[in-house]
Design a protein around this motif. Structure first.
Motif, PDB file in Angstrom:
ATOM      1  N   VAL A  39     -10.842   1.297  22.431  1.00  0.00           N
ATOM      2  CA  VAL A  39      -9.865   1.342  23.517  1.00  0.00           C
ATOM      3  C   VAL A  39     -10.359   2.362  24.539  1.00  0.00           C
ATOM      4  O   VAL A  39     -10.794   3.460  24.177  1.00  0.00           O
ATOM      5  CB  VAL A  39      -8.463   1.733  23.006  1.00  0.00           C
ATOM      6  CG1 VAL A  39      -7.510   1.994  24.161  1.00  0.00           C
ATOM      7  CG2 VAL A  39      -7.909   0.641  22.093  1.00  0.00           C
ATOM      8  N   PHE A  40     -10.288   1.991  25.816  1.00  0.00           N
ATOM      9  CA  PHE A  40     -10.786   2.844  26.891  1.00  0.00           C
ATOM     10  C   PHE A  40      -9.595   3.263  27.757  1.00  0.00           C
ATOM     11  O   PHE A  40      -9.340   2.694  28.807  1.00  0.00           O
ATOM     12  CB  PHE A  40     -11.869   2.109  27.669  1.00  0.00           C
ATOM     13  CG  PHE A  40     -13.123   1.918  26.857  1.00  0.00           C
ATOM     14  CD1 PHE A  40     -14.185   2.786  26.991  1.00  0.00           C
ATOM     15  CD2 PHE A  40     -13.205   0.903  25.922  1.00  0.00           C
ATOM     16  CE1 PHE A  40     -15.323   2.643  26.232  1.00  0.00           C
ATOM     17  CE2 PHE A  40     -14.343   0.753  25.143  1.00  0.00           C
ATOM     18  CZ  PHE A  40     -15.406   1.628  25.299  1.00  0.00           C
ATOM     19  N   ASP A  41      -8.900   4.271  27.255  1.00  0.00           N
ATOM     20  CA  ASP A  41      -7.659   4.724  27.879  1.00  0.00           C
ATOM     21  C   ASP A  41      -7.810   6.105  28.510  1.00  0.00           C
ATOM     22  O   ASP A  41      -6.814   6.729  28.869  1.00  0.00           O
ATOM     23  CB  ASP A  41      -6.545   4.763  26.836  1.00  0.00           C
ATOM     24  CG  ASP A  41      -6.888   5.651  25.648  1.00  0.00           C
ATOM     25  OD1 ASP A  41      -8.061   6.037  25.497  1.00  0.00           O
ATOM     26  OD2 ASP A  41      -5.968   5.960  24.865  1.00  0.00           O
ATOM     27  N   ALA A  42      -9.039   6.595  28.637  1.00  0.00           N
ATOM     28  CA  ALA A  42      -9.283   7.924  29.205  1.00  0.00           C
ATOM     29  C   ALA A  42     -10.400   7.824  30.230  1.00  0.00           C
ATOM     30  O   ALA A  42     -11.409   7.153  30.004  1.00  0.00           O
ATOM     31  CB  ALA A  42      -9.664   8.925  28.111  1.00  0.00           C
ATOM     32  N   GLN A  43     -10.221   8.479  31.358  1.00  0.00           N
ATOM     33  CA  GLN A  43     -11.217   8.447  32.423  1.00  0.00           C
ATOM     34  C   GLN A  43     -12.316   9.458  32.134  1.00  0.00           C
ATOM     35  O   GLN A  43     -12.050  10.578  31.682  1.00  0.00           O
ATOM     36  CB  GLN A  43     -10.550   8.774  33.764  1.00  0.00           C
ATOM     37  CG  GLN A  43     -11.458   8.605  34.968  1.00  0.00           C
ATOM     38  CD  GLN A  43     -10.695   8.771  36.269  1.00  0.00           C
ATOM     39  OE1 GLN A  43      -9.483   8.986  36.268  1.00  0.00           O
ATOM     40  NE2 GLN A  43     -11.393   8.679  37.383  1.00  0.00           N
ATOM     41  N   MET A  44     -13.543   9.077  32.429  1.00  0.00           N
ATOM     42  CA  MET A  44     -14.653   9.999  32.242  1.00  0.00           C
ATOM     43  C   MET A  44     -14.711  10.992  33.408  1.00  0.00           C
ATOM     44  O   MET A  44     -14.487  10.607  34.566  1.00  0.00           O
ATOM     45  CB  MET A  44     -15.982   9.239  32.155  1.00  0.00           C
ATOM     46  CG  MET A  44     -16.088   8.308  30.948  1.00  0.00           C
ATOM     47  SD  MET A  44     -15.849   9.125  29.353  1.00  0.00           S
ATOM     48  CE  MET A  44     -14.214   8.482  28.882  1.00  0.00           C
ATOM     49  N   PRO A  45     -15.012  12.250  33.135  1.00  0.00           N
ATOM     50  CA  PRO A  45     -15.114  13.231  34.218  1.00  0.00           C
ATOM     51  C   PRO A  45     -16.348  12.967  35.082  1.00  0.00           C
ATOM     52  O   PRO A  45     -17.366  12.469  34.592  1.00  0.00           O
ATOM     53  CB  PRO A  45     -15.252  14.566  33.472  1.00  0.00           C
ATOM     54  CG  PRO A  45     -15.845  14.198  32.148  1.00  0.00           C
ATOM     55  CD  PRO A  45     -15.293  12.845  31.809  1.00  0.00           C
ATOM     56  N   ASP A  46     -16.252  13.283  36.365  1.00  0.00           N
ATOM     57  CA  ASP A  46     -17.420  13.148  37.236  1.00  0.00           C
ATOM     58  C   ASP A  46     -18.528  14.109  36.828  1.00  0.00           C
ATOM     59  O   ASP A  46     -19.716  13.822  37.022  1.00  0.00           O
ATOM     60  CB  ASP A  46     -17.035  13.399  38.697  1.00  0.00           C
ATOM     61  CG  ASP A  46     -16.293  12.223  39.316  1.00  0.00           C
ATOM     62  OD1 ASP A  46     -16.364  11.110  38.752  1.00  0.00           O
ATOM     63  OD2 ASP A  46     -15.640  12.415  40.349  1.00  0.00           O
ATOM     64  N   GLU A  47     -18.141  15.255  36.288  1.00  0.00           N
ATOM     65  CA  GLU A  47     -19.110  16.246  35.798  1.00  0.00           C
ATOM     66  C   GLU A  47     -18.684  16.680  34.405  1.00  0.00           C
ATOM     67  O   GLU A  47     -17.509  16.983  34.185  1.00  0.00           O
ATOM     68  CB  GLU A  47     -19.138  17.484  36.711  1.00  0.00           C
ATOM     69  CG  GLU A  47     -19.649  17.222  38.109  1.00  0.00           C
ATOM     70  CD  GLU A  47     -21.159  17.361  38.215  1.00  0.00           C
ATOM     71  OE1 GLU A  47     -21.783  17.882  37.271  1.00  0.00           O
ATOM     72  OE2 GLU A  47     -21.708  16.947  39.245  1.00  0.00           O
ATOM     73  N   PRO A  48     -19.613  16.746  33.454  1.00  0.00           N
ATOM     74  CA  PRO A  48     -19.254  17.288  32.143  1.00  0.00           C
ATOM     75  C   PRO A  48     -19.092  18.802  32.217  1.00  0.00           C
ATOM     76  O   PRO A  48     -19.552  19.444  33.172  1.00  0.00           O
ATOM     77  CB  PRO A  48     -20.452  16.912  31.269  1.00  0.00           C
ATOM     78  CG  PRO A  48     -21.590  16.783  32.229  1.00  0.00           C
ATOM     79  CD  PRO A  48     -21.003  16.300  33.525  1.00  0.00           C
ATOM     80  N   ALA A  49     -18.436  19.365  31.226  1.00  0.00           N
ATOM     81  CA  ALA A  49     -18.314  20.816  31.158  1.00  0.00           C
ATOM     82  C   ALA A  49     -19.684  21.430  30.879  1.00  0.00           C
ATOM     83  O   ALA A  49     -20.513  20.847  30.184  1.00  0.00           O
ATOM     84  CB  ALA A  49     -17.335  21.204  30.051  1.00  0.00           C
ATOM     85  N   ARG A  50     -19.914  22.600  31.441  1.00  0.00           N
ATOM     86  CA  ARG A  50     -21.188  23.297  31.267  1.00  0.00           C
ATOM     87  C   ARG A  50     -20.922  24.713  30.768  1.00  0.00           C
ATOM     88  O   ARG A  50     -19.933  25.353  31.161  1.00  0.00           O
ATOM     89  CB  ARG A  50     -21.947  23.365  32.599  1.00  0.00           C
ATOM     90  CG  ARG A  50     -22.464  22.017  33.077  1.00  0.00           C
ATOM     91  CD  ARG A  50     -23.736  21.647  32.340  1.00  0.00           C
ATOM     92  NE  ARG A  50     -24.212  20.324  32.743  1.00  0.00           N
ATOM     93  CZ  ARG A  50     -24.120  19.240  31.992  1.00  0.00           C
ATOM     94  NH1 ARG A  50     -23.544  19.311  30.808  1.00  0.00           N
ATOM     95  NH2 ARG A  50     -24.579  18.082  32.402  1.00  0.00           N
ATOM     96  N   PRO A  51     -21.801  25.245  29.921  1.00  0.00           N
ATOM     97  CA  PRO A  51     -21.646  26.636  29.487  1.00  0.00           C
ATOM     98  C   PRO A  51     -21.922  27.595  30.646  1.00  0.00           C
ATOM     99  O   PRO A  51     -22.510  27.212  31.671  1.00  0.00           O
ATOM    100  CB  PRO A  51     -22.702  26.778  28.382  1.00  0.00           C
ATOM    101  CG  PRO A  51     -23.727  25.736  28.700  1.00  0.00           C
ATOM    102  CD  PRO A  51     -22.984  24.591  29.327  1.00  0.00           C
ATOM    103  N   ALA A  52     -21.507  28.846  30.491  1.00  0.00           N
ATOM    104  CA  ALA A  52     -21.739  29.854  31.537  1.00  0.00           C
ATOM    105  C   ALA A  52     -23.229  30.066  31.787  1.00  0.00           C
ATOM    106  O   ALA A  52     -23.643  30.380  32.905  1.00  0.00           O
ATOM    107  CB  ALA A  52     -21.070  31.167  31.142  1.00  0.00           C
TER     108      ALA A  52
END
Length: 263
Positions: A39-52
């Motif tokens: 099931v594809f009920d969540a939108q993908m972020p334009d940018e993934p999270a990145r560490p500091a």
């Protein structure tokens, strides 16, 4: 039951490198064992999270790596490879989360296995850095590696054409020379890591090529001409030799794809 899209989104939004490795492996394992709903009920972020860290720099601001055999130069090489593999985790996750619904279960199987491979590659490289007295994040890294994903976020054919069939295929070309240098320096542990990565990347490029060719043929188009047109439109750079023709062919990427546009 957790949905596949929500699990992938959570992995993409995990910034800590060690945690991302574990979450990605869990996503691949849970999908394989039938614990994630298609099931594809969540939108993908334009940018993934990145560490500091690492600090991400534009390509033109990246420090030049020494080609010598100094300890600093070796650390810089392994750090660069680790960063490539870290971003590759997100590239594999995103292609599933963004296009898996329209492409189907086999596509999901293929690219979640790629994500798990990339997580394993990163873990091996991070451990290598630690053995050299450094760690991932200690040096600046290339800030443009996600750009191809962002620019092809609307078109699965463009994504396949650029990420597996250009960027990962380039890895097939350059890794053998790096492997030879590492082995010549007496680093058998490093050589084994690179051999494993090269073998897996042939399979990854093969997945991209397989699905791209199927889409082109379904549309009644020449896969080679379709790929060349998408590369000309979306790839900021040139497809240039030397080519590892045998590895590319093993991945289904024959010379009639890239000869006509090679610079």
């Amino acid at each position: 039951m957790t949905t596949l899209a929500s699990a992938i989104r959570a992995a993409l939004l995990t910034a800590d490198p060690r945690a991302k490795v574990m979450v990605t492996r869990d996503v691949a394992r849970n999908w394989r064992q039938g614990r994630l709903e298609f099931v594809f009920d969540a939108q993908m972020p334009d940018e993934p999270a990145r560490p500091a860290h690492p600090e991400l720099l534009p390509p033109q601001q990246m420090p030049r790596r020494s080609k010598g055999g100094s300890e600093r130069g070796r650390i810089a090489m392994w750090h660069s490879l680790a960063h490539i593999e870290f971003v590759a985790i997100d590239l594999a996750l995103d292609i599933v989360g963004r296009f898996g619904e329209i492409m189907g279960a086999e596509f999901v199987d293929d690219f979640l296995s790629v994500a798990a491979d990339e997580a394993m590659h990163f873990a091996l490289l991070a451990r290598k850095l630690e053995n050299l007295g450094s760690d991932y994040g200690a040096l600046p890294a290339h800030g443009g590696l996600w750009q191809a994903a962002f620019e092809t976020r609307h078109d699965v054919r463009a994504r396949l054409a650029i990420v597996p069939m250009v960027l990962e295929a380039r890895g097939l070309d350059v890794t053998p020379a790096t492997l030879q240098r590492v082995r010549s320096a007496g680093d058998e542990n490093g050589a084994r890591i690179l051999e494993r990565i090269l073998d897996d990347e042939i399979r990854h490029v093969g997945f991209g090529t397989k699905h791209f060719v199927a889409l082109a043929e379904k549309a009644g188009e020449s896969p080679q001409q379709s790929w060349q047109g998408l590369v000309s439109k979306y790839f900021r750079g040139s497809v240039k030799p030397p080519f590892n023709d045998s590895a590319r062919l093993a991945a289904g990427l024959s010379r009639d794809f890239y000869n006509a546009i090679a610079s």
